[in-house]
Design an enzyme around this catalytic site. Structure first.
Site, PDB file in Angstrom:
ATOM      1  N   CYS A 149       0.754  -1.154  -0.041  1.00 40.28           N
ATOM      2  CA  CYS A 149      -0.071   0.176   0.012  1.00 40.28           C
ATOM      3  C   CYS A 149       1.024   1.301   0.017  1.00 40.28           C
ATOM      4  CB  CYS A 149      -0.968   0.010   1.352  1.00 40.28           C
ATOM      5  SG  CYS A 149      -1.862   1.486   1.337  1.00 40.28           S
ATOM      6  N   CYS A 203       0.266   3.159   3.567  1.00 40.99           N
ATOM      7  CA  CYS A 203       0.843   2.974   4.896  1.00 40.99           C
ATOM      8  C   CYS A 203       1.630   1.664   4.633  1.00 40.99           C
ATOM      9  CB  CYS A 203      -0.419   2.143   5.715  1.00 40.99           C
ATOM     10  SG  CYS A 203      -1.060   0.534   5.304  1.00 40.99           S
ATOM     11  N   CYS A 250      -6.363  -2.025   0.715  1.00 41.59           N
ATOM     12  CA  CYS A 250      -5.477  -2.223   1.578  1.00 41.59           C
ATOM     13  C   CYS A 250      -6.083  -2.781   2.855  1.00 41.59           C
ATOM     14  CB  CYS A 250      -4.564  -1.198   2.091  1.00 41.59           C
ATOM     15  SG  CYS A 250      -3.538  -1.082   3.509  1.00 41.59           S
ATOM     16  N   CYS A 280      -5.257   0.071   6.125  1.00 42.91           N
ATOM     17  CA  CYS A 280      -5.774   1.304   6.323  1.00 42.91           C
ATOM     18  C   CYS A 280      -6.949   1.389   5.596  1.00 42.91           C
ATOM     19  CB  CYS A 280      -4.458   2.298   5.995  1.00 42.91           C
ATOM     20  SG  CYS A 280      -4.381   2.360   4.138  1.00 42.91           S
ATOM     21  N   ASP A 329      21.542   0.554 -15.861  1.00 37.95           N
ATOM     22  CA  ASP A 329      21.153  -0.795 -14.914  1.00 37.95           C
ATOM     23  C   ASP A 329      20.457  -1.774 -15.939  1.00 37.95           C
ATOM     24  OD1 ASP A 329      20.463  -2.727 -13.259  1.00 37.95           O
ATOM     25  OD2 ASP A 329      20.189  -1.041 -11.537  1.00 37.95           O
TER      26      ASP A 329
END
EC number: 6.3.5.13
Length: 412
Positions: A201, A204, A217, A220, A338
């Protein structure tokens, strides 16, 4: 561009003229379009030029990890139904390239602007957009871009309290988190094929629950908002529940999703979905993407895939086995240096295809394909790869600078 009511200051005019001269010199020297260097020079002479050029335009900003350039083209086509459009159609999407594009649109009513994710908040501050389209956020250019949660936070802070109508994809939790700080959001159910960057999430850090097409989520309560626009198969559903057919020359589900978001943006400016979608049919290819070109008596289809989410969507487009596939990967500055993202791509989806590998980082890709138990051959260049392919159409998938190399080689 600023029109008769508010002409550009002498300094701004000088900056525009100087920028165009430098761009022309760059083109004459064979160094590309010149839009970036021209824009840099113009902004040095007048740091506020971008804002001045945008002040009499209705501006749309388009940002995402994947699909920015195509969606910008689709929105520009749709809005031409309502007036002249200026756009950075070639994808120069940082402030210098955007400034260059706007400097070329003196009679335009609309500015349809693709913006690199890192620069969205700043460009939004400078151009006072009427609408901002947010499509998706996923990992990309690992050495350059902050991780996706930080980008979402940057968007969220930069767009907080914005007067713009934010058209946002409700199926991407990171986009929803970013858009939720804005007072005026139009939610579009555009789908999300790649979910690996949104398992926690953004609010949170709790684990995201994903029943069916929904998400929330459990910790929360942050959850998928209810959309007013939606992609449904080959149709766009508008806020009144009407279904409008999508007819595109561009392939794949991802482009239907781009069309759905574009129709929602067009509606902000009063262009009805039917008109917007009909106009989008005009777009055949976008900066060479999806083009089929003749090369060495073969048909090559050129497909761009810059990151794991993009490769996943691209694999869903290609002809079924045994269509030959050429893969080309570079790791230059514009790609991100990368290449560890190759390990996030599910190359087992290519099982059954003869695979030919080229590009600066062909050996990195070869190791990845070996681990994925794919049959492949490493080739020196495109010419050799094409000669080794069995007859029939060849699918060529490349990341950003590798794609530019391919276009130069095939004369596209």
């Amino acid at each position: 561009m600023a029109g008769n009511s508010d002409p550009l200051s002498p300094r701004a005019k000088l900056a525009v003229t100087a920028g165009k001269a430098v761009a022309a010199a760059s083109r004459a020297a064979g160094r590309g379009s010149g839009s970036v260097i021209g824009g840099r020079v113009a902004l040095k002479l007048d740091p506020d030029l971008l804002g001045r050029l945008a002040q009499n335009l209705d501006v749309v900003l388009v940002s995402a990890t994947n699909g920015k350039t195509t969606t910008t083209r689709l929105i520009a086509e749709a809005l031409r139904a309502a007036g002249p459009v200026v756009s950075n159609a070639l994808g120069a999407n940082m402030p210098a390239g955007i400034t260059s594009a706007l400097a070329g649109g003196s009679d335009a009513k609309f500015g349809v602007i693709e913006v690199d994710e890192k620069y969205l908040a700043g460009v939004a501050r400078d151009t006072d957009p009427k609408c901002i389209a947010l499509l998706n956020l996923s990992r990309d250019q690992l050495d350059r871009a902050a991780e996706t949660r930080m980008l979402a936070e940057n968007w969220r802070e930069g767009l907080a309290g914005s007067k713009a109508v934010v058209v946002a994809n409700c199926d991407d939790p990171l986009v929803v988190w970013a858009a939720s700080s804005s007072p005026n959001v139009v939610w579009v159910a555009a789908g999300q094929m790649w979910k690996d960057d949104a398992w926690s999430c953004p609010s949170c850090g709790g684990v995201m629950q994903r029943p069916g097409d929904d998400w929330f989520c459990g910790e929360c309560g942050f959850r998928r908002p209810t959309p007013t626009w939606a992609l449904s198969g080959d149709h766009v559903l508008d806020p009144h529940g009407s279904a409008w057919p999508i007819h595109l020359q561009l392939p794949g589900r991802a482009n239907k999703a781009n069309a759905a978001s574009s129709a929602a943006v067009a509606a902000v400016f009063g262009v009805p979905p039917q008109v917007a979608l009909e106009r989008m049919y005009q777009v055949q290819a976008v900066a060479g993407r999806y083009d089929v070109v003749q090369f060495q008596n073969r048909d090559l289809r050129l497909l761009l895939a810059k990151n794991p989410a993009g490769w996943l969507e691209t694999f869903s487009l290609i002809d079924p086995p045994p269509a030959p596939v050429i893969l080309s990967v570079n790791a230059r500055g514009a790609d991100g240096t990368d290449t560890s993202w190759l390990w996030d791509v599910d190359y087992t989806r290519l099982t059954g295809h003869p695979i030919f590998v080229i590009g600066d980082r062909k050996l990195d890709l070869a190791v990845r394909l070996e681990v994925a138990n794919q049959h492949f051959q490493v080739c020196d260049n495109l010419d050799q790869a094409v000669q080794m392919c069995p007859p029939g159409r060849i699918e060529v998938i490349a990341n950003y600078t590798a794609f530019q190399d391919l276009r130069r080689r095939v004369g596209n």
